[in-house]
Design a protein around this motif. Structure first.
Motif, PDB file in Angstrom:
ATOM      1  N   ILE A  81       0.751  -1.192  -0.008  1.00 32.18           N
ATOM      2  CA  ILE A  81       0.025  -0.126  -0.028  1.00 32.18           C
ATOM      3  C   ILE A  81       0.793   1.361  -0.123  1.00 32.18           C
ATOM      4  O   ILE A  81       0.508   2.187  -0.742  1.00 32.18           O
ATOM      5  CB  ILE A  81      -0.850  -0.101   1.247  1.00 32.18           C
ATOM      6  CG1 ILE A  81      -1.914  -1.124   1.127  1.00 32.18           C
ATOM      7  CG2 ILE A  81      -1.535   1.327   1.261  1.00 32.18           C
ATOM      8  CD1 ILE A  81      -2.953  -1.232   2.318  1.00 32.18           C
ATOM      9  N   ILE A  82       1.962   1.106   1.044  1.00 35.28           N
ATOM     10  CA  ILE A  82       2.917   2.349   0.876  1.00 35.28           C
ATOM     11  C   ILE A  82       3.475   2.615  -0.394  1.00 35.28           C
ATOM     12  O   ILE A  82       3.556   3.817  -0.934  1.00 35.28           O
ATOM     13  CB  ILE A  82       4.042   2.237   2.154  1.00 35.28           C
ATOM     14  CG1 ILE A  82       3.038   2.414   3.265  1.00 35.28           C
ATOM     15  CG2 ILE A  82       4.876   3.373   1.834  1.00 35.28           C
ATOM     16  CD1 ILE A  82       4.149   1.963   4.473  1.00 35.28           C
ATOM     17  N   ALA A  83       3.960   1.582  -1.139  1.00 37.64           N
ATOM     18  CA  ALA A  83       4.791   1.680  -2.384  1.00 37.64           C
ATOM     19  C   ALA A  83       3.764   2.261  -3.437  1.00 37.64           C
ATOM     20  O   ALA A  83       3.959   3.100  -4.255  1.00 37.64           O
ATOM     21  CB  ALA A  83       5.230   0.282  -2.833  1.00 37.64           C
ATOM     22  N   THR A  84       2.290   1.766  -3.378  1.00 33.99           N
ATOM     23  CA  THR A  84       1.381   2.231  -4.480  1.00 33.99           C
ATOM     24  C   THR A  84       1.152   3.934  -4.314  1.00 33.99           C
ATOM     25  O   THR A  84       0.983   4.443  -5.034  1.00 33.99           O
ATOM     26  CB  THR A  84       0.097   1.485  -4.540  1.00 33.99           C
ATOM     27  OG1 THR A  84       0.400  -0.069  -4.475  1.00 33.99           O
ATOM     28  CG2 THR A  84      -0.892   1.907  -5.251  1.00 33.99           C
ATOM     29  N   VAL A  85       1.014   3.987  -2.807  1.00 34.57           N
ATOM     30  CA  VAL A  85       0.495   5.710  -2.743  1.00 34.57           C
ATOM     31  C   VAL A  85       1.717   6.365  -2.970  1.00 34.57           C
ATOM     32  O   VAL A  85       1.492   7.563  -3.705  1.00 34.57           O
ATOM     33  CB  VAL A  85       0.479   5.694  -1.152  1.00 34.57           C
ATOM     34  CG1 VAL A  85       0.278   7.166  -0.839  1.00 34.57           C
ATOM     35  CG2 VAL A  85      -0.991   5.094  -0.539  1.00 34.57           C
ATOM     36  N   ILE A  86       3.028   5.999  -3.066  1.00 36.59           N
ATOM     37  CA  ILE A  86       4.208   6.846  -3.103  1.00 36.59           C
ATOM     38  C   ILE A  86       4.187   6.762  -4.761  1.00 36.59           C
ATOM     39  O   ILE A  86       4.375   7.984  -5.204  1.00 36.59           O
ATOM     40  CB  ILE A  86       5.413   6.337  -2.938  1.00 36.59           C
ATOM     41  CG1 ILE A  86       5.547   6.309  -1.171  1.00 36.59           C
ATOM     42  CG2 ILE A  86       6.583   6.802  -3.483  1.00 36.59           C
ATOM     43  CD1 ILE A  86       6.523   5.580  -0.363  1.00 36.59           C
ATOM     44  N   ASN A  87       3.957   5.712  -5.494  1.00 36.23           N
ATOM     45  CA  ASN A  87       3.985   5.731  -6.911  1.00 36.23           C
ATOM     46  C   ASN A  87       2.802   6.609  -7.440  1.00 36.23           C
ATOM     47  O   ASN A  87       3.085   7.344  -8.562  1.00 36.23           O
ATOM     48  CB  ASN A  87       3.935   4.160  -7.446  1.00 36.23           C
ATOM     49  CG  ASN A  87       5.165   3.447  -6.989  1.00 36.23           C
ATOM     50  OD1 ASN A  87       6.393   4.098  -7.168  1.00 36.23           O
ATOM     51  ND2 ASN A  87       5.083   2.212  -7.166  1.00 36.23           N
ATOM     52  N   PHE A  89       1.490   9.191  -6.222  1.00 36.79           N
ATOM     53  CA  PHE A  89       1.696  10.795  -6.118  1.00 36.79           C
ATOM     54  C   PHE A  89       2.993  11.100  -7.092  1.00 36.79           C
ATOM     55  O   PHE A  89       3.095  12.216  -7.429  1.00 36.79           O
ATOM     56  CB  PHE A  89       2.219  11.131  -4.651  1.00 36.79           C
ATOM     57  CG  PHE A  89       1.147  11.343  -3.630  1.00 36.79           C
ATOM     58  CD1 PHE A  89       0.368  12.398  -3.754  1.00 36.79           C
ATOM     59  CD2 PHE A  89       0.968  10.381  -2.621  1.00 36.79           C
ATOM     60  CE1 PHE A  89      -0.714  12.539  -2.893  1.00 36.79           C
ATOM     61  CE2 PHE A  89      -0.270  10.429  -1.840  1.00 36.79           C
ATOM     62  CZ  PHE A  89      -1.182  11.545  -2.113  1.00 36.79           C
ATOM     63  N   LYS A  90       3.901  10.036  -7.402  1.00 35.28           N
ATOM     64  CA  LYS A  90       4.940  10.508  -8.289  1.00 35.28           C
ATOM     65  C   LYS A  90       4.408  10.329  -9.835  1.00 35.28           C
ATOM     66  O   LYS A  90       4.652  11.165 -10.810  1.00 35.28           O
ATOM     67  CB  LYS A  90       5.934   9.551  -8.443  1.00 35.28           C
ATOM     68  CG  LYS A  90       6.826   9.614  -7.143  1.00 35.28           C
ATOM     69  CD  LYS A  90       7.794   8.481  -6.969  1.00 35.28           C
ATOM     70  CE  LYS A  90       8.816   8.036  -8.152  1.00 35.28           C
ATOM     71  NZ  LYS A  90       9.711   7.175  -7.667  1.00 35.28           N
ATOM     72  N   LEU A  91       3.369   9.508 -10.070  1.00 38.05           N
ATOM     73  CA  LEU A  91       2.894   9.119 -11.593  1.00 38.05           C
ATOM     74  C   LEU A  91       1.441   9.839 -11.781  1.00 38.05           C
ATOM     75  O   LEU A  91       1.310   9.931 -13.003  1.00 38.05           O
ATOM     76  CB  LEU A  91       2.729   7.513 -11.749  1.00 38.05           C
ATOM     77  CG  LEU A  91       4.286   6.918 -11.610  1.00 38.05           C
ATOM     78  CD1 LEU A  91       3.926   5.423 -11.820  1.00 38.05           C
ATOM     79  CD2 LEU A  91       5.000   7.460 -12.810  1.00 38.05           C
ATOM     80  N   HIS A  92       0.709  10.179 -10.771  1.00 37.52           N
ATOM     81  CA  HIS A  92      -0.648  10.682 -10.888  1.00 37.52           C
ATOM     82  C   HIS A  92      -1.461   9.877 -11.728  1.00 37.52           C
ATOM     83  O   HIS A  92      -2.377  10.290 -12.332  1.00 37.52           O
ATOM     84  CB  HIS A  92      -0.488  11.945 -11.448  1.00 37.52           C
ATOM     85  CG  HIS A  92       0.367  12.898 -10.600  1.00 37.52           C
ATOM     86  ND1 HIS A  92       0.101  13.440  -9.479  1.00 37.52           N
ATOM     87  CD2 HIS A  92       1.371  13.443 -11.172  1.00 37.52           C
ATOM     88  CE1 HIS A  92       1.102  14.336  -9.093  1.00 37.52           C
ATOM     89  NE2 HIS A  92       1.970  14.133  -9.766  1.00 37.52           N
ATOM     90  N   ASN A  93      -1.292   8.383 -11.668  1.00 37.60           N
ATOM     91  CA  ASN A  93      -2.410   7.433 -12.406  1.00 37.60           C
ATOM     92  C   ASN A  93      -2.106   6.174 -11.640  1.00 37.60           C
ATOM     93  O   ASN A  93      -1.024   5.608 -11.372  1.00 37.60           O
ATOM     94  CB  ASN A  93      -1.710   7.309 -13.741  1.00 37.60           C
ATOM     95  CG  ASN A  93      -2.466   6.332 -14.671  1.00 37.60           C
ATOM     96  OD1 ASN A  93      -2.823   5.203 -14.148  1.00 37.60           O
ATOM     97  ND2 ASN A  93      -2.950   6.660 -15.760  1.00 37.60           N
ATOM     98  N   ILE A  94      -3.436   5.660 -11.080  1.00 35.49           N
ATOM     99  CA  ILE A  94      -3.484   4.575 -10.303  1.00 35.49           C
ATOM    100  C   ILE A  94      -3.154   3.266 -11.167  1.00 35.49           C
ATOM    101  O   ILE A  94      -2.603   2.455 -10.446  1.00 35.49           O
ATOM    102  CB  ILE A  94      -4.852   4.525  -9.585  1.00 35.49           C
ATOM    103  CG1 ILE A  94      -5.016   3.191  -8.485  1.00 35.49           C
ATOM    104  CG2 ILE A  94      -5.957   4.275 -11.044  1.00 35.49           C
ATOM    105  CD1 ILE A  94      -4.223   3.732  -7.544  1.00 35.49           C
ATOM    106  N   GLY A  95      -3.513   3.121 -12.180  1.00 37.51           N
ATOM    107  CA  GLY A  95      -3.149   1.954 -13.017  1.00 37.51           C
ATOM    108  C   GLY A  95      -1.516   1.769 -13.200  1.00 37.51           C
ATOM    109  O   GLY A  95      -0.783   0.724 -12.750  1.00 37.51           O
ATOM    110  N   LYS A  96      -0.789   3.121 -13.346  1.00 36.52           N
ATOM    111  CA  LYS A  96       0.617   2.965 -13.623  1.00 36.52           C
ATOM    112  C   LYS A  96       1.179   2.875 -12.221  1.00 36.52           C
ATOM    113  O   LYS A  96       2.257   2.178 -11.917  1.00 36.52           O
ATOM    114  CB  LYS A  96       1.060   4.456 -14.070  1.00 36.52           C
ATOM    115  CG  LYS A  96       0.661   4.491 -15.744  1.00 36.52           C
ATOM    116  CD  LYS A  96       1.360   5.752 -16.046  1.00 36.52           C
ATOM    117  CE  LYS A  96       0.813   6.100 -17.549  1.00 36.52           C
ATOM    118  NZ  LYS A  96       1.563   7.267 -18.375  1.00 36.52           N
TER     119      LYS A  96
END
Length: 340
Positions: A81-87, A89-96
């Protein structure tokens, strides 16, 4: 075919390790509440060690063992979950963000193992009734299985990527999914192939990375509808009716562009200016996670599924214009190692 089977093997191995880890966790849960021991093979598996430093492990089934196993599984979920949240905020796309997290599974599992190791003394300190001096082989079995599952999965996804949605080409109202639709579908809808019939033998010489099988001109009545590659799916030769359409190419010289659409976008509605000023994903209304766009002065390519196409098909949409801004050709193709 060898690349296809080896990539598939890594995926299956990873899946089996994950399923086995979940199975062991629930067997431990049932064993604790029914006051039973686990099968011997689970304890044996738990004695496999992934570190050089030998650790004595105990074949004990009790509530502290279940708590430690539960904490480890929760740590995996928490780190994911933490890794997904960080990604995100970096990518601004939930799928990516999710895809990026999947690519990081091996370091995520390592982080979860370290985190669960840190929390063990804390739990024993905060909950006196669960204090124990044991090092459980059952917990280690989960560590080992998730370690190998994540390693294999990370290797698998780094090669295979994730499947992309196929590109749909409409020819006079007939849907042709490049890489999936059989030539028989076109034949059934009144199309013909130049100098070929349904029973003609098609040979795939496996000499090209783009043009598989045979490159044939397509007709509907007396009208040309461009060229297609028809490819034997799992072998080197087959009858035309059984072959897969793996490429479609349209030019102004041999195609009625007004009757051709790519993903429901009419080709006559497109000009060089559209490709210069818009992303190809917007032109064809595609919402993708893994893709790449290339733009040249007169040549534009959208690649769907940028990883190796050893397991999932890769799709390409190409638009090529002449120096006088007129159209040269549109090409839609699918690539896969089973055809190479």
């Amino acid at each position: 075919m060898g690349f296809f089977l080896s990539t598939l093997g890594f995926g299956i191995f990873s899946l089996l390790c994950f399923i086995l880890a979940v199975f062991i966790y629930f067997r431990l849960l049932i064993a604790v509440y029914t006051f039973k021991k686990l099968p011997k093979w689970i304890y044996t598996l738990g004695h496999i060690q992934i570190t050089k430093r030998p650790v004595h492990l105990d074949d004990i089934t009790d509530k502290p063992a279940l708590i430690e196993a539960s904490v480890f599984m929760l740590c995996i979920i928490l780190v994911d979950i933490i890794a997904t949240v960080i990604n995100y905020f970096k990518l601004h796309n939930i799928g990516k963000a999710i895809f990026s997290c999947l690519q990081m599974q091996f370091p995520i599992i390592i982080a979860a193992i370290i985190l669960s190791g840190i929390t063990k003394p804390l739990i024993r300190f905060l909950i006196p009734s669960y204090r124990t001096k044991y090092s459980y082989s059952t917990t280690n079995a989960l560590d080992v299985l998730m370690f190998f599952a994540s390693f294999a999965f990370t290797f698998f996804i780094s090669i295979a990527g994730i499947p992309a949605k196929p590109v749909n080409v409409q020819l006079a109202g007939t849907n042709v999914i490049i890489g999936s639709t059989k030539a028989s579908v076109l034949l059934d809808n009144g199309f013909t192939f130049k100098e070929k019939n349904a029973d003609s033998e098609i040979i795939n010489t496996r000499s090209d990375h783009f043009y598989y099988g045979e490159y044939l001109e397509l007709y509907l009545g007396d009208k040309s509808f461009g060229h297609v590659c028809v490819t034997p799916t799992w072998k080197d030769f087959d009858e035309l009716k059984n072959c897969t359409v793996t490429l479609f190419k349209a030019t102004t010289d041999d195609t009625d562009l007004s009757a051709v659409k790519i993903n429901n976008v009419s080709l006559t509605d497109l000009e060089l200016n559209d490709f210069e000023n818009k992303d190809l994903t917007d032109i064809f209304s595609l919402h993708l996670i893994d893709y790449d766009e290339m733009k040249g002065p007169y040549y534009f390519v959208l690649t769907l599924q940028t990883h190796d196409y050893s397991l999932w098909k890769r799709y390409r949409i190409e638009a090529d214009f002449n120096s006088d801004n007129s159209l040269s050709n549109y090409t839609v193709m699918a690539q896969h190692t089973i055809w190479e």
